[in-house]
Scaffold this motif. Structure first.
Motif, PDB file in Angstrom:
ATOM      1  N   MET A   1       0.857  -1.208  -0.164  1.00  7.76           N
ATOM      2  CA  MET A   1      -0.041   0.122   0.014  1.00  7.76           C
ATOM      3  C   MET A   1       0.796   1.066   0.041  1.00  7.76           C
ATOM      4  N   LEU A   2       2.158   1.331   0.612  1.00  8.30           N
ATOM      5  CA  LEU A   2       2.906   2.317   0.634  1.00  8.30           C
ATOM      6  C   LEU A   2       3.372   2.484  -0.913  1.00  8.30           C
ATOM      7  N   PHE A   3       3.701   1.340  -1.409  1.00  5.58           N
ATOM      8  CA  PHE A   3       4.250   1.598  -2.876  1.00  5.58           C
ATOM      9  C   PHE A   3       3.199   2.217  -3.785  1.00  5.58           C
ATOM     10  N   GLU A   4       2.048   1.656  -3.696  1.00  3.25           N
ATOM     11  CA  GLU A   4       0.939   2.127  -4.675  1.00  3.25           C
ATOM     12  C   GLU A   4       0.524   3.413  -4.200  1.00  3.25           C
ATOM     13  N   GLY A   5       0.548   3.781  -3.052  1.00  6.24           N
ATOM     14  CA  GLY A   5       0.064   5.130  -2.756  1.00  6.24           C
ATOM     15  C   GLY A   5       0.978   6.246  -2.987  1.00  6.24           C
ATOM     16  N   THR A   6       2.281   5.999  -2.750  1.00  3.92           N
ATOM     17  CA  THR A   6       3.220   6.860  -3.116  1.00  3.92           C
ATOM     18  C   THR A   6       3.184   7.040  -4.682  1.00  3.92           C
ATOM     19  N   TYR A   7       3.250   5.750  -5.385  1.00  2.53           N
ATOM     20  CA  TYR A   7       3.343   5.751  -6.906  1.00  2.53           C
ATOM     21  C   TYR A   7       2.169   6.658  -7.567  1.00  2.53           C
ATOM     22  N   GLN A   8       0.943   6.466  -6.973  1.00  2.00           N
ATOM     23  CA  GLN A   8      -0.104   7.236  -7.347  1.00  2.00           C
ATOM     24  C   GLN A   8       0.060   8.724  -7.141  1.00  2.00           C
ATOM     25  N   HIS A   9       0.619   9.040  -5.981  1.00  2.00           N
ATOM     26  CA  HIS A   9       1.039  10.541  -5.574  1.00  2.00           C
ATOM     27  C   HIS A   9       1.971  11.186  -6.812  1.00  2.00           C
ATOM     28  N   TYR A  10       3.219  10.382  -6.507  1.00  2.00           N
ATOM     29  CA  TYR A  10       4.436  11.144  -7.149  1.00  2.00           C
ATOM     30  C   TYR A  10       4.250  11.389  -8.650  1.00  2.00           C
ATOM     31  N   HIS A  11       3.390  10.219  -9.338  1.00  2.00           N
ATOM     32  CA  HIS A  11       3.352  10.204 -10.516  1.00  2.00           C
ATOM     33  C   HIS A  11       2.191  11.154 -11.271  1.00  2.00           C
ATOM     34  N   GLY A  12       1.376  11.677  -9.953  1.00  3.14           N
ATOM     35  CA  GLY A  12       0.261  12.369 -10.284  1.00  3.14           C
ATOM     36  C   GLY A  12      -0.879  11.711 -10.876  1.00  3.14           C
ATOM     37  N   ILE A  13      -1.053  10.273 -10.459  1.00  2.55           N
ATOM     38  CA  ILE A  13      -2.237   9.650 -11.425  1.00  2.55           C
ATOM     39  C   ILE A  13      -3.488   9.880 -10.749  1.00  2.55           C
ATOM     40  N   ASP A  14      -3.718   9.670  -9.246  1.00  3.88           N
ATOM     41  CA  ASP A  14      -4.979   9.795  -8.579  1.00  3.88           C
ATOM     42  C   ASP A  14      -4.892  10.134  -7.290  1.00  3.88           C
ATOM     43  N   ALA A  15      -4.963  11.203  -6.799  1.00  3.50           N
ATOM     44  CA  ALA A  15      -4.717  11.649  -5.339  1.00  3.50           C
ATOM     45  C   ALA A  15      -5.576  11.104  -4.540  1.00  3.50           C
ATOM     46  N   ALA A  16      -6.951  10.691  -4.682  1.00  2.97           N
ATOM     47  CA  ALA A  16      -7.971  10.112  -3.683  1.00  2.97           C
ATOM     48  C   ALA A  16      -7.485   8.836  -3.593  1.00  2.97           C
ATOM     49  N   ARG A  17      -7.079   8.011  -4.761  1.00  2.00           N
ATOM     50  CA  ARG A  17      -6.498   6.801  -4.510  1.00  2.00           C
ATOM     51  C   ARG A  17      -5.078   6.586  -3.627  1.00  2.00           C
ATOM     52  N   ALA A  18      -4.286   7.614  -3.922  1.00  2.00           N
ATOM     53  CA  ALA A  18      -2.982   7.745  -3.110  1.00  2.00           C
ATOM     54  C   ALA A  18      -3.201   7.798  -1.626  1.00  2.00           C
ATOM     55  N   LYS A  19      -4.317   8.788  -1.331  1.00  2.00           N
ATOM     56  CA  LYS A  19      -4.649   8.915   0.057  1.00  2.00           C
ATOM     57  C   LYS A  19      -5.328   7.748   0.693  1.00  2.00           C
ATOM     58  N   LYS A  20      -6.156   6.805  -0.052  1.00  2.00           N
ATOM     59  CA  LYS A  20      -6.729   5.708   0.343  1.00  2.00           C
ATOM     60  C   LYS A  20      -5.791   4.696   0.671  1.00  2.00           C
ATOM     61  N   TYR A  21      -4.737   4.587  -0.321  1.00  2.00           N
ATOM     62  CA  TYR A  21      -3.738   3.437  -0.372  1.00  2.00           C
ATOM     63  C   TYR A  21      -2.781   3.740   1.034  1.00  2.00           C
ATOM     64  N   LEU A  22      -2.521   4.820   1.056  1.00  2.00           N
ATOM     65  CA  LEU A  22      -1.495   5.351   2.090  1.00  2.00           C
ATOM     66  C   LEU A  22      -2.119   5.291   3.615  1.00  2.00           C
ATOM     67  N   GLU A  23      -3.374   5.646   3.665  1.00  2.00           N
ATOM     68  CA  GLU A  23      -4.043   5.439   5.086  1.00  2.00           C
ATOM     69  C   GLU A  23      -3.988   4.001   5.202  1.00  2.00           C
ATOM     70  N   PHE A  24      -4.572   3.047   4.678  1.00  2.00           N
ATOM     71  CA  PHE A  24      -4.542   1.578   4.731  1.00  2.00           C
ATOM     72  C   PHE A  24      -3.002   1.049   5.056  1.00  2.00           C
TER      73      PHE A  24
ATOM     74  N   ASP B   1      11.698   1.944  -4.680  1.00  2.00           N
ATOM     75  CA  ASP B   1      11.564   3.190  -4.026  1.00  2.00           C
ATOM     76  C   ASP B   1      11.706   4.175  -5.181  1.00  2.00           C
ATOM     77  N   LEU B   2      13.024   4.144  -5.943  1.00  2.00           N
ATOM     78  CA  LEU B   2      13.206   5.012  -6.775  1.00  2.00           C
ATOM     79  C   LEU B   2      11.860   5.307  -7.881  1.00  2.00           C
ATOM     80  N   LYS B   3      11.348   4.256  -7.983  1.00  2.00           N
ATOM     81  CA  LYS B   3      10.276   4.189  -9.121  1.00  2.00           C
ATOM     82  C   LYS B   3       8.904   4.870  -8.603  1.00  2.00           C
ATOM     83  N   ARG B   4       8.686   4.731  -7.351  1.00  2.00           N
ATOM     84  CA  ARG B   4       7.506   4.990  -6.842  1.00  2.00           C
ATOM     85  C   ARG B   4       7.824   6.677  -6.477  1.00  2.00           C
ATOM     86  N   TRP B   5       8.807   7.015  -6.151  1.00  2.00           N
ATOM     87  CA  TRP B   5       9.210   8.473  -5.982  1.00  2.00           C
ATOM     88  C   TRP B   5       9.423   9.199  -7.085  1.00  2.00           C
ATOM     89  N   GLU B   6       9.118   8.633  -8.332  1.00  2.00           N
ATOM     90  CA  GLU B   6       9.659   9.055  -9.559  1.00  2.00           C
ATOM     91  C   GLU B   6      10.962   9.666  -9.557  1.00  2.00           C
TER      92      GLU B   6
END
Length: 611
Positions: free
Chosen positions: A230-253, A504-509
């Protein structure tokens, strides 16, 4: 008896789900299982699930197999430099990519699996049989537990597939062989896939048992892995600008899952760092949630210890960029530290002035078995390197190593937790990170006890990280807040040679870190006196090749007569940058033959974006 099994993964049964051919045999076979007669009780189910363990919890793998192993498998990152041209990113679409096998087939430069849905199908078979065959034979608690196990492993597989390919076809049930639209469905959006994974993981944490037996999957182990994915997908969604709502949901999980482990008070940082990776037995280790057992008597051995023994050549080794990332033991970056000799990059001084994980991870003298002269021995005991120049015992030579492998440990959980909280706080409206949060995570790690050998060398625990006085790192990038920068540093020190860095490098862009033209330190090792520490590089063969760089940038090249002048940062022999790459390298392409196979059936398989 089954619940008390001492798990050695390579002995896990692989259940062959076969049907009896009436034309050949009129009675059930004695050496395999008839599907409809197999799912009689929990022992049958457990036997089926045992085969998941060596695939998902591979540890140091076995023999010389390097898939998903530290040191030998995860060798593609900005931490490591080899001689000559660095290993490159994929530059063209492969002719074929994929498998239908349950054998582990991974893509090293993507740190994940190939295009293969065999394990998704395996979990869907388990879910189907639990619902349609086993349910009347087991208790409701058992049904929920094993359904949770199946959904956890399905989520595990999809998390890895998404990390490699992004969008992938999502299968939530067994697809019949004649269901061509189902078999040849196109990719689903990664967000849709990961929402399903999220649901699987939520079910798992609600229904999986707190304890199903020693060394068997339970709620805490599942929660730890869920915090990772969930950290991987949440940060990937955030740093790659894909979906902020999903990023928040996954990171909270990720935070929620990590807190299940942390609040259990079952695990602690009660032993030294070295013990995690060089112990013959990890039974009872307070930091380890799950480990893989190795036993020479049962011919379950590995080679990872031997590749940390001071003699074996890995081929890519720790560079000066990694060295400089280690915090000084006063909690400051080396440029601002007041620790005596902190500006020295001689290996022996680094061992005494840096965070103790440096001394526990690297041999404290130059070794020519390393391309950079800094040799990583994180996964070997202190005793192992006393055999340099001698015959190694089986424990630290060849593929006969028997040290246990930590598969999941508390340090990863707390670092997943604090990073998820920090990203939520900084970008997604989460509560601010507090000093108490830092104390429960980064500072708890820094308070690990030191072993006697480290103390005798003068190694000291690192001062705590204080929110009120975060290190002022002149190398920090402007787009990374100070706290998140320090969390990333902590991960880098903690997980060197392990599974995290490339992902880590991939998810942080930040895949541009893999472009070594951005920093000349990628081609350097520590400060050495070549004549005293690496005389093997002073033969005629190395005239014009052996080089050091002085602090002012001056390069001194060996000319056959100037050995005494070769004092400076070691320049890796003929080291050159890897091939040029673009953002397409964040995800892997599928093969041409897979796309053609779809076309031949009248369907479309979309190629990965950018390829």
């Amino acid at each position: 008896m089954m619940k008390n099994i001492k798990l050695i993964y390579s002995l896990a049964a692989v259940i062959l789900l076969a049907s009896c051919n009436k034309n050949i045999l009129d009675r059930p076979p004695l050496t395999s299982y008839v599907d409809e007669q197999f799912w009689r009780n929990e022992d049958d189910i457990r036997m089926y699930v045992n085969s998941y363990y060596p695939y998902y919890f591979s540890g140091y793998n076995t023999s010389f197999t390097a898939d998903y192993t530290p040191v030998r498998g995860y060798t593609f990152s900005d931490d490591l430099t080899g001689k000559n041209v660095q290993a490159g990113f994929e530059s063209s679409v492969p002719t074929s990519r994929g498998s239908t096998s349950e054998a582990a087939a991974w893509l090293q430069t993507y740190a994940g699996p190939t295009w293969d849905f065999a394990w998704v199908r395996k979990s869907n078979i388990l879910l189907d049989r639990l619902e349609n065959v086993a349910k009347p034979n087991i208790s409701e608690d058992a049904y929920r537990h094993w359904t949770a196990v199946a959904r956890f492993f399905r989520g595990f597989e999809y998390s890895r597939l998404v990390s490699v390919f992004g969008d992938v076809p999502y299968f939530d049930k067994v697809v019949a062989d004649d269901d061509l639209p189902g078999l040849y469905k196109d990719r689903d959006d990664r967000g849709v896939v990961m929402d399903n994974v999220y649901d699987d993981f939520k079910y798992a944490l609600t229904n999986i048992r707190d304890n199903d037996g020693t060394q068997l999957l339970n709620r805490y182990i599942a929660a730890a892995f869920i915090s990772r994915f969930m950290l991987f997908e949440g940060t990937y969604q955030h740093y790659h600008g894909i979906d902020a709502a999903r990023a928040k949901k996954y990171l909270e999980f990720a935070v929620e899952a990590a807190e299940i482990v942390m609040s259990s008070n079952k695990y602690s940082f009660g032993r030294d760092f070295k013990s995690l990776f060089s112990s013959e037995s990890l039974a009872g280790h307070p930091e380890v949630l799950l480990y893989r057992v190795y036993d020479a008597a049962l011919t379950v051995t590995h080679c990872i210890g031997s590749y940390s023994n001071g003699t074996e050549v890995v081929g890519v080794d720790p560079n000066l960029v990694l060295i400089k990332s280690f915090i000084a033991n006063d909690g400051k970056v080396w440029q601002n530290s007041g620790v005596p000799d902190v500006e020295s990059f001689e290996i022996a001084d680094l061992a005494k002035t840096r965070d103790p994980r440096f001394e526990a991870s690297f041999v404290d003298r130059a070794l020519t078995a390393s391309a950079t002269l800094l040799y990583g021995y994180k996964f070997a005991s202190r005793d192992a390197i006393t055999y340099i120049g001698k015959t190694y015992p089986a424990a630290w030579g060849s593929n006969t190593n028997t040290s246990d492998a930590p598969v999941m440990r508390l340090a990863e959980v707390v670092l997943n937790w604090i990073e998820a909280k920090a990203v939520l706080a900084e970008y997604l409206g989460g509560s601010p990170v507090t000093q108490e949060d830092i104390d429960k995570s980064i500072n708890a790690i820094r308070l690990r006890p030191l072993d006697a050998a480290a103390t005798d060398k003068g190694v000291q625990q690192t001062a705590p990280l204080m929110l009120s006085a975060l290190p002022d790192d002149p190398d920090r990038e402007a787009d990374v807040p100070s706290l998140i920068w320090e969390i990333r540093r902590e991960r880098r020190m903690e997980f060197v040679f392990e599974h995290t860095r490339l992902l880590d490098l991939k998810r942080w862009e930040k895949l541009d870190y893999m472009d070594f033209s951005t920093n000349p330190d990628y081609f350097l090792g520590p400060w050495v006196n070549v004549q005293a520490e690496a005389s093997a590089y002073l033969t005629d063969t190395y005239i014009g090749r052996t080089k050091v760089k002085q602090s002012d940038g001056t390069v001194i090249t060996y000319d056959g007569s100037n050995a005494a002048s070769l004092v400076g940062f070691w320049m890796v022999d003929n080291a050159q940058n890897r091939n040029p790459f673009t953002d397409q390298a964040y995800l892997a392409p599928v093969g041409q033959s897979q796309i053609i196979q779809y076309e031949e059936k009248g369907y479309t398989l979309t190629q990965t974006t950018g390829w």
